[in-house]
Scaffold this active site. Sequence first.
Site, mmCIF file in Angstrom:
data_model
loop_
_atom_site.group_PDB
_atom_site.id
_atom_site.type_symbol
_atom_site.label_atom_id
_atom_site.label_comp_id
_atom_site.label_asym_id
_atom_site.label_seq_id
_atom_site.Cartn_x
_atom_site.Cartn_y
_atom_site.Cartn_z
ATOM 1 N N LYS A 116 0.813 -1.211 0.000
ATOM 2 C CA LYS A 116 0.000 0.000 0.000
ATOM 3 C C LYS A 116 0.852 1.269 0.000
ATOM 4 O O LYS A 116 0.690 2.155 -0.845
ATOM 5 C CB LYS A 116 -0.892 -0.025 1.246
ATOM 6 N N GLU A 200 -5.412 11.127 4.763
ATOM 7 C CA GLU A 200 -5.809 11.191 3.350
ATOM 8 C C GLU A 200 -7.103 11.960 3.237
ATOM 9 O O GLU A 200 -7.954 11.891 4.124
ATOM 10 C CB GLU A 200 -6.054 9.776 2.792
ATOM 11 N N HIS A 235 -18.966 -3.395 -0.922
ATOM 12 C CA HIS A 235 -17.623 -3.250 -1.495
ATOM 13 C C HIS A 235 -17.290 -4.326 -2.511
ATOM 14 O O HIS A 235 -16.133 -4.520 -2.869
ATOM 15 C CB HIS A 235 -16.556 -3.227 -0.393
ATOM 16 N N ARG A 292 -3.141 -8.290 -12.693
ATOM 17 C CA ARG A 292 -3.666 -9.561 -13.239
ATOM 18 C C ARG A 292 -4.834 -9.254 -14.157
ATOM 19 O O ARG A 292 -5.258 -8.109 -14.269
ATOM 20 C CB ARG A 292 -4.134 -10.452 -12.097
#
Lengths: 501, 501, 170, 170
Positions: A116, A200, A235, A292
């Site tokens: 992250k 953030e 989500h 991917r």
Amino acid sequence: MFKKILISNRGEIAVRVIRACREMRIATAAVYSEADRGALHARMADEAFPIGPAPAIQSYLLIERIMDAAARAGADAIHPGYGFLAENAALAEACEAGGVTFIGPSPASMRLMGLKVESRRAVARSGAPIVPGSTDPITDDRAAKSLADSIGYPIMLKASAGGGGKGMRLVAAAKELESALSATRAEAAAAFGDDAIYIEKFIEQPRHIEIQVLADRHGAAITLGERECTIQRRHQKVIEECPSPIVDADLRRRMSEAALQVARAASYTNAGTVEFLVDRNRQFYFLEMNTRLQVEHPITEMVTGVDIVQQQIRIAAGEPLSLKQDDVSLRGAAIECRVYAEDPDNNFFPSPGRITQLRRPSGPWVRDDSGVYEGWTVPVDYDPLISKLAVWGATRHDALDRMRRALGEYRVEGIRTNLDFFREVLEHPHFRQGDFDTGFIDRWLAGRPEPAEPARDERDLAAIVAAIAEAARKPAPAGSAGASQPESAWKRIGRLRALKS
Amino acid sequence: MFKKILISNRGEIAVRVIRACREMRIATAAVYSEADRGALHARMADEAFPIGPAPAIQSYLLIERIMDAAARAGADAIHPGYGFLAENAALAEACEAGGVTFIGPSPASMRLMGLKVESRRAVARSGAPIVPGSTDPITDDRAAKSLADSIGYPIMLKASAGGGGKGMRLVAAAKELESALSATRAEAAAAFGDDAIYIEKFIEQPRHIEIQVLADRHGAAITLGERECTIQRRHQKVIEECPSPIVDADLRRRMSEAALQVARAASYTNAGTVEFLVDRNRQFYFLEMNTRLQVEHPITEMVTGVDIVQQQIRIAAGEPLSLKQDDVSLRGAAIECRVYAEDPDNNFFPSPGRITQLRRPSGPWVRDDSGVYEGWTVPVDYDPLISKLAVWGATRHDALDRMRRALGEYRVEGIRTNLDFFREVLEHPHFRQGDFDTGFIDRWLAGRPEPAEPARDERDLAAIVAAIAEAARKPAPAGSAGASQPESAWKRIGRLRALKS
Amino acid sequence: MHFRATVEGVPIEGRLTRSGERMEKIEALIEDRSYTLELVEVEPGVYWMLWNNRSIEITVTSGPNGAVVSIDGRRIPVEMEGAGPPRPRNTPKSAGRHDGAVELRAPMPGKVVRTLVSVGDAVRADQGVVVMEAMKMQNEIRTPKGGVVASLTVKEGALVNAGDVLATVE
Amino acid sequence: MHFRATVEGVPIEGRLTRSGERMEKIEALIEDRSYTLELVEVEPGVYWMLWNNRSIEITVTSGPNGAVVSIDGRRIPVEMEGAGPPRPRNTPKSAGRHDGAVELRAPMPGKVVRTLVSVGDAVRADQGVVVMEAMKMQNEIRTPKGGVVASLTVKEGALVNAGDVLATVE
């Protein structure tokens, strides 16, 4: 080109890869767990290798089992699909060590994008926009305050060591900052033994939009437009579209350029997806990169005409990209519904079990990427995706109407699915207008009215057909109805009526 | 827009039209004969009306039954599909009289294009190329000779009153003309009571290529590229492609212009197809115009992204064409195989009957327009087309490989089909190179080698599985095999072996 | 043919007259409502019905004493009378008992990931009691009514089948 | 388990040892050839076989004393011994009789459109005898051998079933 590809996955995505290989005349080797004996992907492959018991942790997630199967098959490449080991750099490294080509990016790219903090820093350096905030942990409250002021409220406080939604706190205004800082620090210290936190900006009512990237091993990279993935339940993406209803040519160009910056920052090769949050002012911010094949790749294929899985294989085999950016154009609109084995009438609980009847939609511009068949028992051990239903239309409106038609043709019996749920979502005026954010489905479900009662004639017709079906199932002697049965609702109400009259 | 459309057809094309209507939110009414009770098109429609016994002449071909069903349904339009009454101007006239919109051209256009001589004259006047020859009957032998010399040999002599291949004679060289003329005249007089004949140039090894036209009721007309329909068996199309392997942009432009000239000459509206013969020098000649939806329209849809059936409905409703010629572009290549209920191992005899198992291909860029379902009994009364399997690819090569993959996924049990026959054709080197003419299939079949014997291990595996299936079907007491059976081949050969050893 | 059924909890009584072969003609009288229709079983458990020229496809998933009838995506439960002794459903739902206690049952097969309460705890209606995992998704099993946790039948890590009792709340 | 079968006309004999449940393990010895494989019936009549890690799908269409086994699009007829008394096939083909005459049979249900010969006519091998129509297509039924038309059992316009005798040629 490869002679034989082992697919280290199951279900619809393994089937998708097998189809691409067959079209390229490459032999295929499937792997299957004990729960997947007779699974569609194993049936369709040229070869199939058992790799252990049902739990993924003892089969599909075991790198040594996969490598062993590849060696026995004599496969010269492995396609990981998505999920399971697809973003596990250790599999890619094992492939390198074993002299087998991993169809995906390098282990280094995967590791960087899997972290992250490091990926956020690398992307920030690349010049692509990230969610405003700190890229290093903040320990000083005054520094925190001045940063929060500069990016503007609301903000999120995030524990550096946190993840998965834990150790996060929303701060709506400056006056809440001080107490929020100390509370988050205390929680983080208690939960993770580390009180370092980040700040953030909190993106309100965001949309989730991603860019498909293809990059070869010779330095060429292109993008294949965006996908709108905002429609989520808890989500989890449930409906995706290409293009996004809010992305115009200019925004697409800017997002694509940012995606390429991210890919370059990661020295990325093969197919990858750069996910962005987009705010109400159509400002976009890097969220993460999926290293991917993406679940929802079919809608990009339908709109661009590019076979992404075949491109993955060609890139992995060392071929230079045959497509230039100018060759890529978007035509029309495509939508995908993820068909899950789950029960929308019972809190969307999983609904594994045997599929007793399966009729799949077809006809113009309908694509069903299914991993199951009639008679197959959907195992409890893996994710509930049984199929991806995608349609194309000349316009978004046409695609929505076609999806409605296709959903009406789809019939799955024996287990419950979310097919009817999609029919409701598709008719929602805000959805049809393209006016939604990531909270749309959850808000709508919270306030969803009970479905209307069936009309009286529908109930009567249902009873008639049930009676006929019952008679066919067990021819009963005439006049025997209810002779020795426990008291029925019918009798009870009959008595009530008699009392009233 | 229409409220309800009656589809005066059955099978896959009725299903195709129902799907278009559903996408446009137009209600549908099906008609069905006694043989089509429970047929897929009747199941899928919103309403269904019985129109008579199985023979088409007593049901699907009876205009009054169709009009009666439309009146009972309250339909405001009729879609005729293809075949049956689709090119019958009397149905279009009955619609006019009944105040129902016929989804197709005017009766006058249909009549003109349905007449061999008149349409040839009209097309000649329009300036579009026709097969060189006479447009009026020739009675004078000297005129015949000079015309033949001017167009060049070989030529065809055709009886004016003939048709369906009768009263035709090929003349290879000038020296054969005189005797051929008298023989053909004599035959024509005997067969038709009319010795008038025509002369036409004989096109050697022609290709059959057609142009799709859309014309609205406001004077606008566009073309949607060509279809290559050369692959035929006994003059019946079996594989079609879009685009044609031999048509380049210049030829496409010229053929499209000619097709529009033909359409204008017929004052044509709605969707129509202008068929051309193309010779080895890529000269093209008008053959005929099909004044309806073409069987093979899906491949054009896949390559252009235009929904031809929806366009038909919009045009019939009086809407101006929303597409301009410049909006039409061809992307990639599409191929269609017509899946027939017929037995390729038995002279392609029809194979009606009950479909005991049906598994249809799916996945990327595969479209199956099917008119049947598992458990359905394909009736003996109608044509043997059970499905049209179409695929798209970025190139012709990709499309061929995808079709090969899709054919491998298709499984029909209970009746025989030509699916395996297509797998053989697709691998033929001349077909892959696009090098063929209308005689390709028939020549290839005439010289086709017997299929290779199955390998010994395939035979053994077949026997093992048959034994297991037999045991499951009827659990037999142990050791009972063959006790009281008539002498078997096994015993005979066992004895022969004993004699030899 | 005479039948009694309970449709979505509403009991009805009807009479059918059947004739015809491949496509049956059916006259039905349900209470005072009469229906004339044609019916054919086109696939196992799938019926095609013509009623006033409406083409209706109906799927019946039969159980021992009940069925779920799907009409155009709408699922209607129908319990037939005289269809044999009742048998428990595949997936009994959490339900009240005679003594007023509520049994919380597993709605699907899966694994118990966490228990959120202990025996003796007071719980509110809609409070989570157990977290189950199936198909890689975690789901909270909540109590429909408040009370006290009388028993907690499962431990973390336990594998349970659909219908197994997880806990009781009194 | 012991079996005898005729595969594409070739008789074979084999022994099977079966074990396992959902996916059976099978050891087979056919004459001197041994096979070890796993097998499961995944759909009615459709078997998935693993043999030397090869994934093979096999469809069996069973009849009373025979089956057609499809392996990868190849159709292999298998007649099992001990499978009950033989029954005529659905569609007997035109075939020679003991007396040397040939019976021409309808290969499919349909209508006789035209007869091309009369009783007593001499015919060549492969000459058309009857034109049948089915599924809107006309097909010539030809005699496999030359001779004289001994009987013509059908008239123009007649409806026939698959297997009906149309004519005999001696």
